[in-house]
Design an enzyme around this catalytic site. Structure first.
Site, PDB file in Angstrom:
ATOM      1  N   HIS A 151      64.210  86.840 -10.267  1.00 48.90           N
ATOM      2  CA  HIS A 151      63.622  85.657 -10.891  1.00 48.90           C
ATOM      3  C   HIS A 151      63.169  85.948 -12.318  1.00 48.90           C
ATOM      4  O   HIS A 151      63.323  85.111 -13.213  1.00 48.90           O
ATOM      5  CB  HIS A 151      62.441  85.185 -10.038  1.00 48.90           C
ATOM      6  CG  HIS A 151      61.687  84.045 -10.634  1.00 48.90           C
ATOM      7  ND1 HIS A 151      60.363  84.132 -10.960  1.00 48.90           N
ATOM      8  CD2 HIS A 151      62.071  82.789 -10.976  1.00 48.90           C
ATOM      9  CE1 HIS A 151      59.959  82.982 -11.473  1.00 48.90           C
ATOM     10  NE2 HIS A 151      60.975  82.159 -11.492  1.00 48.90           N
ATOM     11  N   GLU A 208      66.100  85.771 -14.512  1.00 45.75           N
ATOM     12  CA  GLU A 208      66.464  84.366 -14.757  1.00 45.75           C
ATOM     13  C   GLU A 208      65.699  83.826 -15.974  1.00 45.75           C
ATOM     14  O   GLU A 208      66.274  83.148 -16.834  1.00 45.75           O
ATOM     15  CB  GLU A 208      66.144  83.515 -13.529  1.00 45.75           C
ATOM     16  CG  GLU A 208      66.394  82.019 -13.718  1.00 45.75           C
ATOM     17  CD  GLU A 208      65.423  81.164 -12.930  1.00 45.75           C
ATOM     18  OE1 GLU A 208      64.868  80.212 -13.508  1.00 45.75           O
ATOM     19  OE2 GLU A 208      65.222  81.443 -11.736  1.00 45.75           O
ATOM     20  N   HIS A 209      64.415  84.146 -16.070  1.00 44.76           N
ATOM     21  CA  HIS A 209      63.624  83.738 -17.237  1.00 44.76           C
ATOM     22  C   HIS A 209      64.181  84.368 -18.519  1.00 44.76           C
ATOM     23  O   HIS A 209      64.314  83.699 -19.545  1.00 44.76           O
ATOM     24  CB  HIS A 209      62.166  84.184 -17.062  1.00 44.76           C
ATOM     25  CG  HIS A 209      61.340  83.260 -16.228  1.00 44.76           C
ATOM     26  ND1 HIS A 209      60.237  82.606 -16.725  1.00 44.76           N
ATOM     27  CD2 HIS A 209      61.450  82.887 -14.931  1.00 44.76           C
ATOM     28  CE1 HIS A 209      59.695  81.873 -15.756  1.00 44.76           C
ATOM     29  NE2 HIS A 209      60.414  82.028 -14.661  1.00 44.76           N
ATOM     30  N   GLU A 264      53.022  81.654 -13.192  1.00 39.92           N
ATOM     31  CA  GLU A 264      53.774  80.790 -12.271  1.00 39.92           C
ATOM     32  C   GLU A 264      53.439  81.147 -10.826  1.00 39.92           C
ATOM     33  O   GLU A 264      53.256  80.267  -9.984  1.00 39.92           O
ATOM     34  CB  GLU A 264      55.273  80.960 -12.511  1.00 39.92           C
ATOM     35  CG  GLU A 264      56.139  80.101 -11.620  1.00 39.92           C
ATOM     36  CD  GLU A 264      57.622  80.274 -11.892  1.00 39.92           C
ATOM     37  OE1 GLU A 264      58.427  79.855 -11.034  1.00 39.92           O
ATOM     38  OE2 GLU A 264      57.977  80.837 -12.945  1.00 39.92           O
TER      39      GLU A 264
END
Length: 468
Positions: free
Chosen positions: A79, A82-83, A159
């Protein structure tokens, strides 16, 4: 964004295989007849589906790498990467990717799941070359710097705080998975454990990128008002020059079989909340061979009987009649690279406890085991799935998701025909059989939210880059 599972993202759509059930034959054959497959010399798989109803195109690139492929100490790296994919290349500076797509009138984003990571764009069909140019560039030319990573990891940690640590039900789900799985990587949250995020470096992200982001570990899905041969030519132009990588193919990766659970597990999660909450999960098989398996299809129908519509058993009995729960649901993970799970959950009504709700949920399961389900119930579930799936086929994005998800977990979009036939063939007796076989205490984990007083404080504003 993280993509925990199909049931959680596609709210109200049930799990993926249920959506495939009983698709009208005309619709099904029309879609497969207009779907074209290609494989580039570097291993990139391209699947193009024609849909000429509007001058729009969906382009999605799916990498067969998700949190299932992570190891202890770097959970969440899929993840995080992905950022970082939006931080630019030598050719396209950071932030320019999104600006160019927006300037073309399109939209774009990405998501990470347990089994894969995907990036997508939706644009006018004339701008497909732009999407391919930008996406192919960052497949192997991403610039990963310590400075950008240091800033972005703070975004990811925030997040996590906003979406898990400060959300009682999300926290219950995370703790439940960590207990129900003894060894399998599904026990780790997609977003990662906070300690791993705090100690992660840009070298961890770089190693992940170099290992998994390669054309021979990806599927490019294009759906829309396009000419397949022209799409193939574009893919050759933009993706063709990229060299193959050395990622392990799905069938060569370690199977990571979860040890057999040998007794019920229970946990209590204390977190600020207004109401208690209950989650129950049973280990169950996932779909492996669409043509020979039958239990996953029966489990799908079982979930539908319990929670497939307003007149389904849990809502009818526990919410409306007995008023034990203000909400109650069931779902099932049928399509996954790893093990499957069957879920029961709910919120007790005022004056009722989680124990009361668990007793009531167990009673509904036992009733199915004892008496079975009626043909009328089964027919109602199947009829509703027909309407749901046909409606979803109006969305080009859904069609692309359907293809990409199946292809990324080791199945094929061509399996839709078989899945359809097998779901149509599920009998009431098979539904009863899987309830008896899999919904039992030896493979059950129960989590209860013990609500703590809510703190009276203003919520923090989400960070600017939270959408990725």
């Amino acid at each position: 964004m993280t993509f925990p599972s199909l049931p959680s993202l596609w709210t109200g759509l049930r799990s993926f295989a249920m959506l495939l059930a009983l698709l009208l034959p005309g619709s099904l054959f029309a879609n497969t007849a207009h779907t074209h497959e290609y494989t580039l010399a570097n291993g990139l798989r391209l699947i193009v589906r024609e849909d000429h109803r509007s001058p729009v195109v969906i382009s999605q690139i799916w990498y067969k790498a998700g949190s299932i492929d992570e190891v202890n100490g770097v959970t969440g790296v899929a993840h995080v990467l992905e950022h970082m994919m939006f931080k630019g290349t030598k050719k396209i500076p950071g932030g320019e990717f999104s600006r160019r797509i927006a300037a073309a009138g399109g939209r774009e984003n990405a998501f990470t799941s347990r089994d894969y990571t995907a990036y997508f764009q939706q644009l006018h069909k004339s701008r497909l070359p732009l999407a391919m140019e930008l996406e192919s560039d960052r497949m192997r030319n991403l610039i990963l710097t310590e400075e950008e990573f240091t800033k972005e990891i703070q975004v990811v940690m925030e997040e996590r705080r906003l979406r898990t640590d400060d959300q009682a039900r999300s926290l219950v789900h995370e703790k439940l998975m960590a207990v129900s799985y003894q060894a399998h990587p599904y026990r780790h949250p997609i977003i990662g454990w906070m300690n791993d995020l705090e100690n992660m470096t840009f070298l961890d992200a770089k190693a992940w990128y170099e290992r998994w982001y390669a054309p021979n570990n990806a599927v490019l899905v294009v759906v829309g008002d396009v000419n397949p041969k022209e799409v193939f030519a574009l893919a050759q132009k933009f993706y063709g020059p990229i060299k193959r990588g050395e990622p392990l193919p799905l069938d060569k990766r370690k199977p990571q079989i979860e040890p057999q659970q040998v007794g019920i597990k229970r946990l209590t999660v204390k977190a600020p909340a207004q109401l208690p909450y209950l989650m129950m999960v049973y280990h169950a098989p996932a779909l492996r061979n669409p043509s020979t398996d039958w239990e996953p299809y029966a489990l799908e129908m079982l979930a539908g009987v319990l929670d497939g519509n307003e007149s389904a058993r849990l809502n009818k009995t526990l919410v409306r009649e007995q008023r034990i729960a203000s909400s109650a649901g069931a779902s099932y993970d049928s399509t996954a690279r790893g093990p499957g799970m069957f879920y029961l959950n709910g919120t007790p009504s005022e004056g009722k406890t989680a124990v009361d709700l668990e007793t009531a949920l167990r009673a509904e399961v036992e009733k199915i085991v004892r008496e079975g389900v009626t043909e009328e119930e089964l027919a109602r579930v199947k009829a509703q799935v027909v309407a749901a799936h046909v409606f979803q086929l109006d969305s080009m994005f859904f069609q692309a998701m359907e293809i990409g998800q199946l292809e990324s977990i080791g199945l094929s979009y061509r399996d839709v025909d078989t899945i359809l036939d097998k779901l149509k063939a599920v009998t009431a007796e098979q539904v009863r059989d899987v309830a008896k076989k899999y919904l039992k205490d030896d493979v059950l984990t129960v989590a209860v939210l013990d609500p703590q007083p809510l703190e009276q404080k203003a919520p923090s504003a989400p960070p600017p880059a939270l959408r990725h």
